[in-house]
Enzyme design. Structure first.
Site, PDB file in Angstrom:
ATOM      1  NE  ARG A 100      34.638  28.674  24.173  1.00 26.23           N
ATOM      2  CZ  ARG A 100      35.893  28.520  24.576  1.00 26.23           C
ATOM      3  NH1 ARG A 100      36.493  29.491  25.231  1.00 26.23           N
ATOM      4  NH2 ARG A 100      36.558  27.403  24.326  1.00 26.23           N
ATOM      5  CG  HIS A 127      41.664  32.125  23.765  1.00 25.02           C
ATOM      6  ND1 HIS A 127      40.773  32.807  24.571  1.00 25.02           N
ATOM      7  CD2 HIS A 127      41.632  30.827  24.193  1.00 25.02           C
ATOM      8  CE1 HIS A 127      40.230  31.967  25.428  1.00 25.02           C
ATOM      9  NE2 HIS A 127      40.725  30.766  25.214  1.00 25.02           N
ATOM     10  CD  GLN A 130      44.277  30.098  28.292  1.00 21.25           C
ATOM     11  OE1 GLN A 130      43.162  29.605  28.359  1.00 21.25           O
ATOM     12  NE2 GLN A 130      45.161  29.959  29.274  1.00 21.25           N
ATOM     13  CG  ASP A 230      45.921  25.307  21.530  1.00 19.78           C
ATOM     14  OD1 ASP A 230      45.280  24.706  22.409  1.00 19.78           O
ATOM     15  OD2 ASP A 230      45.377  25.985  20.644  1.00 19.78           O
ATOM     16  CB  CYS A 269      45.045  27.277  26.608  1.00 25.04           C
ATOM     17  SG  CYS A 269      44.615  26.500  25.035  1.00 25.04           S
ATOM     18  NE  ARG A 297      40.728  32.112  30.346  1.00 28.73           N
ATOM     19  CZ  ARG A 297      39.968  31.449  29.467  1.00 28.73           C
ATOM     20  NH1 ARG A 297      40.324  30.240  29.046  1.00 28.73           N
ATOM     21  NH2 ARG A 297      38.867  31.991  28.987  1.00 28.73           N
TER      22      ARG A 297
END
Length: 312
Positions: A100, A127, A130, A230, A269, A297
Site C-alpha cells: 500500500r 485501488h 477494493q 468515496d 469503500c 475485502r
C-alpha cells in the site's frame, strides 16, 4: 508468475475466475491453503490502514500462511534503500508481496525486481483490490456472477464525487472489465484522467459494457444497480479535498439521488464522512451494504491471492 498492479492486469475471464474463487472461499473459508507451510507474505504499508491491513493479514492466515506486516517508515526503505533492492531481498524470502503505497511507479518498480507476485493494496492511481470486493458485493446482491463471459454483464453502477481519484479510475477499468455499464458523475474540475477513460472505453467495447462520464449527478445514477461514492478528501490529498467540498456538494449521495436508481444499493469503500459525500440517512439506511462490502475485502483478496498462486 503474475502481478496484480492495476485492474486490467487480468483479463475479463480471469477476473470472473478470481471472483468465483473469492465467493467459494467465503462459503468455505478454510478450503484452500496455497500458503501452507507456512509461506510468508510481506504486507507493506506506506499509508495508514484498517480494512486493508486486517483483511490481508487475516486472509493470508486463512490461506495457511504467515503475514509479515511491515511499516515502511521503520524499514530500510524509510531510510532511502532503493525499491529494487528491497524487492530482491523480500522476494528471496517471501512468497508474495502486498504493498500500500503512493505513486504507481513505486509499485511497478517493486514488481519489475521481484521473483514473486506483487499485489497493489492501494496507490494514488488505482485501488484494484477494493474493486474486486465491490464487484463481489454487487454479484451477491444483484443476481450472482455470470456463468460465462464478463462477470457482471448487464449490471450497472454509478459513481459520484471525485472522478479524478484512484477509486474512480479502478471503477471505470474494473467495472468495464466485468461487462458493466459504468457511469461517473463529477464536476469537470475533477474528471477522470483521459487515458483512464480511453482504456475503460476500449475494454467496455470488448466486454459488452459502456462508459459514461457526466457532470449531471442524476444522469450518472439513473436506473443503476449500485450507487457508489468515496471520501472527498482522499488519503494524502486531504487539503485539496476539503477545498473542493463546494464544487463536489451537488454529487453528495442523498435519498433523492438513490431514488433515481433501480432499487439501487449504496456502497462506499470507507472510511465515510457522513453528511459530506453521503448523508447519514443513506449510509445508515436500508439500501446501504457498506459492511458487507467491507467484509468482502477479505474474501475477494483471498480469491486473488489463491489465484495468483495458481493462475490456471
Amino acid at each position: 508468475m503474475r502481478h496484480f498492479l492495476r485492474d486490467d492486469d487480468i483479463t475479463s475471464a480471469e477476473q470472473r475466475a478470481v471472483l468465483s474463487r473469492g465467493l467459494a472461499l467465503k462459503a468455505d473459508r478454510f478450503s484452500s491453503k496455497p500458503f501452507a507451510g507456512p509461506h510468508t507474505v510481506a504486507v507493506i504499508f506506506d499509508k495508514s490502514s484498517t480494512r486493508t491491513r486486517v483483511s490481508f493479514a487475516v486472509g493470508i492466515a486463512d490461506l495457511g500462511g504467515s503475514p509479515l506486516v511491515i511499516d515502511a517508515a521503520s524499514s530500510q526503505m524509510g531510510r532511502g534503500e532503493p525499491i529494487a533492492d528491497t524487492a530482491k531481498v523480500l522476494s528471496s524470502m517471501c512468497s508474495m508481496i502486498v504493498w500500500r503505497t503512493f505513486a504507481q511507479d513505486r509499485l511497478d518498480e517493486m514488481a519489475a525486481n521481484s521473483k514473486v507476485p506483487v499485489v497493489n493494496a492501494l496507490t494514488d492511481q488505482f485501488h484494484p483490490c477494493q474493486i474486486l470486493a465491490d464487484l463481489m458485493t454487487i454479484a451477491e446482491t444483484r443476481g450472482g456472477l455470470s456463468q460465462s463471459g464478463p462477470a457482471l454483464a448487464g449490471r450497472s453502477l454509478g459513481y459520484l464525487g471525485d472522478g479524478a481519484n484512484n477509486m474512480a479510475a479502478s471503477y471505470l477499468i474494473g467495472g468495464a472489465l466485468a461487462g458493466m455499464d459504468v457511469r461517473v458523475g463529477c464536476p469537470e474540475s475533477h474528471s477522470p484522467r483521459p487515458e483512464i477513460v480511453d482504456r475503460a472505453t476500449e475494454i467496455a467495447q470488448e466486454c459488452g459494457g459502456s462508459v459514461l462520464v457526466t457532470t449531471d449527478p442524476r444522469k450518472a445514477v439513473e436506473g443503476v444497480d449500485a450507487v457508489i461514492t468515496d471520501t472527498w478528501a482522499s488519503m494524502g490529498f486531504e487539503e485539496a479535498g476539503h477545498a473542493a467540498e463546494g464544487v463536489l456538494k451537488p454529487y453528495q449521495v442523498t435519498s433523492e439521488l438513490m431514488a433515481e436508481g433501480n432499487d439501487a444499493v449504496f456502497m462506499h469503500c470507507l472510511p465515510a464522512y457522513r453528511d459530506h459525500e453521503v448523508t447519514a440517512e443513506v449510509i445508515d439506511g436500508p439500501a446501504s451494504i457498506v459492511w458487507r462490502e467491507a467484509e468482502n475485502r477479505l474474501h475477494a483478496q483471498k480469491g486473488l491471492m489463491d489465484w495468483l498462486m495458481d493462475p490456471e
